[in-house]
Each structure stands twice: as C-alpha cells, then as structure tokens.
Design an enzyme around this catalytic site. Structure first.
Site, mmCIF file in Angstrom:
data_model
loop_
_atom_site.group_PDB
_atom_site.id
_atom_site.type_symbol
_atom_site.label_atom_id
_atom_site.label_comp_id
_atom_site.label_asym_id
_atom_site.label_seq_id
_atom_site.Cartn_x
_atom_site.Cartn_y
_atom_site.Cartn_z
ATOM 1 N N LYS A 184 -46.529 2.199 58.165
ATOM 2 C CA LYS A 184 -46.755 3.454 57.462
ATOM 3 C C LYS A 184 -48.250 3.618 57.262
ATOM 4 C CE LYS A 184 -45.736 5.763 53.103
ATOM 5 N NZ LYS A 184 -44.870 5.750 51.911
ATOM 6 N N LYS A 237 -44.441 5.802 60.760
ATOM 7 C CA LYS A 237 -44.637 7.011 59.968
ATOM 8 C C LYS A 237 -46.123 7.285 59.789
ATOM 9 C CE LYS A 237 -44.054 8.624 55.333
ATOM 10 N NZ LYS A 237 -43.763 8.304 53.990
HETATM 11 C C1 PBG Z 1 -43.235 7.263 49.058
HETATM 12 C C2 PBG Z 1 -43.124 8.115 50.258
HETATM 13 C C3 PBG Z 1 -44.040 9.064 50.785
HETATM 14 C C4 PBG Z 1 -43.383 9.687 51.865
HETATM 15 C C5 PBG Z 1 -42.129 9.089 51.979
HETATM 16 N N1 PBG Z 1 -42.008 8.123 50.992
HETATM 17 C C6 PBG Z 1 -45.372 9.518 50.324
HETATM 18 C C7 PBG Z 1 -46.544 8.632 50.329
HETATM 19 O O1 PBG Z 1 -46.503 7.463 50.711
HETATM 20 O O2 PBG Z 1 -47.573 9.102 49.859
HETATM 21 C C8 PBG Z 1 -43.946 10.794 52.700
HETATM 22 C C9 PBG Z 1 -42.947 11.628 53.425
HETATM 23 C C10 PBG Z 1 -43.458 12.926 53.943
HETATM 24 O O3 PBG Z 1 -44.655 13.241 53.908
HETATM 25 O O4 PBG Z 1 -42.618 13.675 54.448
HETATM 26 N N2 PBG Z 1 -44.096 6.193 49.125
#
Ligand code: PBG
Length: 311
Positions: A184, A237
């Site tokens: 991520k 992601k």
């Molecule tokens: C929580 C999380 C996030 C997303 C999914 N789970 C946000 C982040 O890490 O700031 C983002 C999903 C999206 O942008 O569609 N940690």
C-alpha cells in the site's frame, strides 16, 4: 482476425462479476444516505439501510463487499473499532442475518477510529508499530465474531498479518481468511476516501508506514513478509498507477492478488465524465480490464455496481 465477430473468441482477459468487491461506508451518525461530495454517486449509509444496499448489489450479481466504518466516538487508541456493538459489528450482524451468501470483508485499521486519524497508536508524535498489533488482533476477532469472512488489515504495520492470524486462531476463527493490504503506497489518490471515511490525519502524513511511490522491489519484500505471516490474499493499492507492481507480484508469487481501484481513481473518471470529456462506463470498463490483465484476481472498485450492470 479483423472481423468483429472473431474478437470474443480470441479475448485473453474476461472481466467477471466474480472479480468485483464493492466498498461500503457505514456511518453510525446518520439516519439517511449521504452522498460523498468528492465521490459523486457514492454514499455513506446508515446501519439500518446497509442490508438493503447489499441486497440491491447482490441482485446485480455482486457477491463480495468490503466494509468501512464511521463510528460514533473516537479516542486515542481506537476503542470503537473493537467494540462488539460498534458500527461495523452491528452492520455485519444485520447483513449476515439477511444475506448469508454475501462474502463479508472488513477493513481493519485504526485511522477511522482514532482521534488523531493515524493507523496506529501514537506517542510523542510517533506511530508505535508494536503497540498497535494487539489492538488489530482484537478488532479482527470482534469482526469475525460479528460475521466477517475475510479480514483486510490496511494499516501497513509490520507484523500485522501474524498478529491477526494468531488472534483469530486462538479464538476459534481458523477459517476466517486474511486479505492483506501488503503493498500500500503513500498515495495522493486516497484524498476522496479520507472525506468518505472521515479518516484524515490531524498531523504529519502516512509516509512512515505506507510505501514510497518510487519503489517496486520493496513491494515484493512486503508481499513476501505477509505471505510468510499467513496472508491468503495480497493486495496492491492503488491500482492504476501500480499495474507494474500487480504484474510483478502475480508473476513472482502466483498467489491470489487483489487490487484496489481507489477513491481518487474513481473521482477522476467521475469528474471528467461530468465535464463531458470522457465516457464514464467505457473508461471504467477499460480501467478494470487493464487491472485484471495486469494480473489481479480481485478488484475493489467504487464502480462495482455500474460495471455489474454493464456485464
Ligand atoms: C485505511 C484505508 C484507506 C483506504 C482504504 N483503507 C485510506 C488511507 O490509508 O489513507 C483508501 C481507499 C481509497 O482511497 O479508496 N487505512
């Protein structure tokens, strides 16, 4: 091979409704659906309407859902996330009762539940990785008790998969699977989500724990660690700017790979199509096919319902 009727015979990538995971934002503080300003056409849903929302999506052929909660209270350590009567727990019980066949996935992270909005416990402005792990275990068990089929830790804490796997096993949830947000990135594409889930941070950024956008090899190391700790599905992601990572993960490990077509990717398509510059559904379809062609087995997408209708 030029004739249109031959094309379907030669098609290498087929996008299917079985590939789709639909995100659901459940808000404990509202009594009617609320559109998210930065994500036109997407809503926060009150607990008592979640089941109906799932029902409508299932009629379109969507089978899997990932839940995000907006709780009624927040504190330093995210207590509301592992409250057995918390927003996600209540929503899951409702859905489980009405739609036993729906695949229920829960996002496990602290950022929506902490007052500071970070994904871990904070002390003196620092995120404490190891102190966060037992809390993630507690959240996972609480979600599993309420009916989650798959736990999806998204906080990028080191050791989170192992902590969650152990906690689940110790509490009799050996069959609850783990889909880890393994690679991520610290991406600007999450902007609209932070409005949707009210999970923006109050100070700093997430670059201490989310990945550097400049790196690819590092993603493979992150994935390898999560697999060793017991992840069943690994995630990359965002998706669209990281198709190379999806492909490398798939080729290297050959395990189930999920990709998250994130909020910013959705909002860009929405905005351009609203201006009349692009055709929304053609673009959405092409994006999702590309993500699958890159190697994703599963795609989390805010276009799930619209695309299911087209398919
Ligand atoms: C929580 C999380 C996030 C997303 C999914 N789970 C946000 C982040 O890490 O700031 C983002 C999903 C999206 O942008 O569609 N940690």
């Amino acid at each position: 091979m030029r004739r249109a009727k031959l094309r379907p015979l030669l098609r290498e990538t087929i996008l299917s409704k079985d590939d789709l995971i639909m995100p659901v934002f459940v808000d404990e503080n509202i009594s009617s659906r609320q559109e998210i300003a930065s994500m036109p056409g997407y809503f926060r849903i009150p607990i008592n309407q979640v089941s109906d929302e799932i029902g409508r999506a299932m009629e379109l052929g969507i089978k899997a859902f990932i839940f995000f909660g907006i709780p009624s209270y927040k504190d330093e350590i995210g207590t509301s996330a592992f409250d057995d009567d918390g927003v996600i727990q209540k929503a899951l019980r409702n859905v489980k009762r009405d739609y036993e066949d729906a695949v229920l996935i829960t996002d496990v992270c602290l950022c929506e539940y902490t007052s500071h909005g970070h994904c871990g416990v904070v002390k003196d402005g620092e995120i404490l990785n190891d102190a966060t792990l037992p809390i993630l275990g507690k959240i996972a068990v609480s979600h599993a008790k309420a009916g989650a089929d798959i736990i999806a830790p998204s906080g990028m804490m080191d050791g989170m998969v192992k902590a969650i796997r152990s906690a689940l096993d110790e509490n009799g949830f050996e069959n609850t699977a783990i889909m880890s947000y393994s690679a991520k990135y610290a991406s600007a594409f999450y902007g609209p989500f932070r409005e949707a889930a009210d999970s923006g941070f109050r100070f700093g950024d997430r670059k201490g724990y989310q990945m550097d956008i400049h790196n690819g090899d590092e993603a493979l190391r992150e994935v390898e660690l999560d697999l060793k700790e017991g992840a069943d599905i690994v995630m990359v992601k965002p998706a669209l700017s990281y198709l190379d990572i999806i492909r490398r993960v798939k080729e290297r490990f050959g395990v189930p790979v999920a990709a998250y077509n994130v909020s910013g990717e959705y909002s860009m398509v929405k905005a351009a199509s609203k201006m009349g510059w692009l055709d929304e559904m053609d673009i959405a379809y092409e994006i999702l096919v590309s993500i699958k062609r890159a190697g994703a087995d599963l795609i989390i997408t805010y276009h799930a319902k619209d695309i299911a209708e087209v398919l």
